[in-house]
Enzyme design. Structure first.
Site, short mmCIF file in Angstrom:
data_model
loop_
_atom_site.label_atom_id
_atom_site.label_comp_id
_atom_site.label_asym_id
_atom_site.label_seq_id
_atom_site.Cartn_x
_atom_site.Cartn_y
_atom_site.Cartn_z
N LYS A 14 0.83 -1.21 0.00
CA LYS A 14 0.00 0.00 0.00
C LYS A 14 0.87 1.26 0.00
O LYS A 14 0.66 2.17 -0.79
CB LYS A 14 -0.92 0.02 1.24
CG LYS A 14 -1.79 -1.24 1.37
CD LYS A 14 -2.69 -1.18 2.59
CE LYS A 14 -1.96 -1.25 3.93
NZ LYS A 14 -1.27 -2.53 4.19
N ARG A 88 -9.82 0.71 8.62
CA ARG A 88 -9.43 -0.65 8.97
C ARG A 88 -10.52 -1.38 9.73
O ARG A 88 -10.34 -2.53 10.10
CB ARG A 88 -8.20 -0.59 9.87
CG ARG A 88 -6.90 -0.93 9.16
CD ARG A 88 -5.81 -0.61 10.15
NE ARG A 88 -4.63 -1.37 9.93
CZ ARG A 88 -3.53 -0.88 9.38
NH1 ARG A 88 -3.49 0.34 8.91
NH2 ARG A 88 -2.45 -1.63 9.28
N ARG A 127 11.95 -5.24 4.91
CA ARG A 127 11.66 -3.82 4.61
C ARG A 127 12.52 -2.86 5.43
O ARG A 127 12.77 -3.08 6.60
CB ARG A 127 10.19 -3.53 4.89
CG ARG A 127 9.88 -2.03 4.86
CD ARG A 127 8.45 -1.70 4.92
NE ARG A 127 7.78 -2.27 6.07
CZ ARG A 127 6.48 -2.22 6.24
NH1 ARG A 127 5.71 -1.68 5.32
NH2 ARG A 127 5.93 -2.75 7.30
N ARG A 161 11.17 -0.95 11.09
CA ARG A 161 10.10 -0.72 12.06
C ARG A 161 10.12 -1.76 13.17
O ARG A 161 10.40 -2.93 12.92
CB ARG A 161 8.74 -0.77 11.34
CG ARG A 161 8.41 0.54 10.68
CD ARG A 161 7.24 0.47 9.74
NE ARG A 161 6.09 -0.28 10.18
CZ ARG A 161 4.99 -0.40 9.46
NH1 ARG A 161 4.90 0.22 8.29
NH2 ARG A 161 3.97 -1.11 9.90
N ARG A 172 -0.72 -8.83 13.43
CA ARG A 172 -1.22 -7.86 12.43
C ARG A 172 -2.11 -8.57 11.41
O ARG A 172 -3.15 -8.05 10.99
CB ARG A 172 -0.06 -7.15 11.74
CG ARG A 172 0.62 -6.14 12.65
CD ARG A 172 2.04 -5.83 12.24
NE ARG A 172 2.15 -5.08 11.01
CZ ARG A 172 3.30 -4.87 10.37
NH1 ARG A 172 4.42 -5.37 10.86
NH2 ARG A 172 3.33 -4.18 9.27
#
Ligand code: AP5
Length: 216
Positions: A14, A88, A127, A161, A172
């Protein structure tokens, strides 16, 4: 002036696609994840309250994220908003509809980025992002050209992160399936849902999203 939602599980791409739309079309990215991380980094009271929940992979409360979005809407956005990571939950989706109506705007499309869970683990654990401009990289699929230096702004602080680990990812994903995936049916029923293959390479996904934006 299209307003779109990018909907998908953690690591679906996203943020990557939102940044391209900002560059290519001048749209405004509204990422509740980025806003919450900013609040945390600047040490606000709200930032401290959400910190633990975020690290563990839970969702923060609806009222907090709805307030964040309400604050940003109405400031710019003449080329359209990209809602990234919001809504969400169903109450967030209802709140968004009300906020858009107040501004005499509408939601044009909800782009569901379809990926399978197996791909998400490597996407999330590989990431890293530039602290200064937010550019998103990946150890294998999209490393910086020069090690340790951001391609976009030449910043040298590249961060991972705290919630990008397998343990938080499990939570998650569960949160996504329990609380966010009902939005797929919600927007399908409203005739807004468009699905793209999020497993394709970044350019192919971008082309599929461009098609949605140009054709509606
Ligand atoms: P948030 O920041 O929104 O995280 P997320 O939804 O978990 O999504 P990610 O940012 O992890 O993934 P992404 O889909 O943007 O993928 P990306 O493009 O980076 O939220 C974080 C937390 O904040 C939540 O857990 C919650 O606590 C809280 N929160 C936020 N919003 C909330 C809300 N509305 N309500 C309640 N709580 C909220 O890509 C991932 C990696 O894959 C990158 O390395 C990238 O380079 C790579 N990649 C991307 N696309 C491709 C591709 N096509 N092929 C190969 N690699 C790719």
């Amino acid at each position: 002036m299209p307003n779109i939602i990018l909907l998908g599980p953690p690591g679906a791409g996203k943020g990557t696609q939102a940044k391209r739309l900002v560059e290519e079309r001048g749209m405004v990215q509204l990422s509740t994840g980025d806003m919450l991380r900013e609040a945390r980094a600047s040490g606000t009271e709200m930032g401290r309250r959400v910190s633990d929940v975020m690290d563990k992979g839970g969702l923060v409360t609806d009222d907090i994220v709805i307030d964040l979005i309400a604050e940003k809407m109405g400031q710019g956005g003449s080329n359209g908003y990209i809602f990234d990571g919001f809504p969400r939950t169903l109450p967030q989706a209802d709140a968004l509809q009300t906020m858009l109506a107040k501004l005499d705007q509408r939601l044009d499309a909800v782009v569901e980025m379809q990926v399978d869970d197996a791909a998400l683990v490597s996407r999330i654990t590989g990431r890293y992002t530039c602290r200064d401009c937010g550019a998103v990289y990946h150890d294998v699929t999209h490393p910086t050209k020069e090690k340790g230096v951001c391609d976009v702004c030449q910043g040298t602080t590249l961060n991972r992160r705290a919630d990008d680990n397998e343990e938080s990812l499990k939570t998650r994903l569960m949160e996504y399936y329990k609380k966010t995936s009902p939005l797929i049916g919600y927007y399908y029923a409203k005739g807004k849902l468009r699905s793209v293959d999020g497993l394709a390479d970044v350019d192919t996904v971008a082309a599929a999203i461009a098609k949605v934006l140009d054709k509606g």
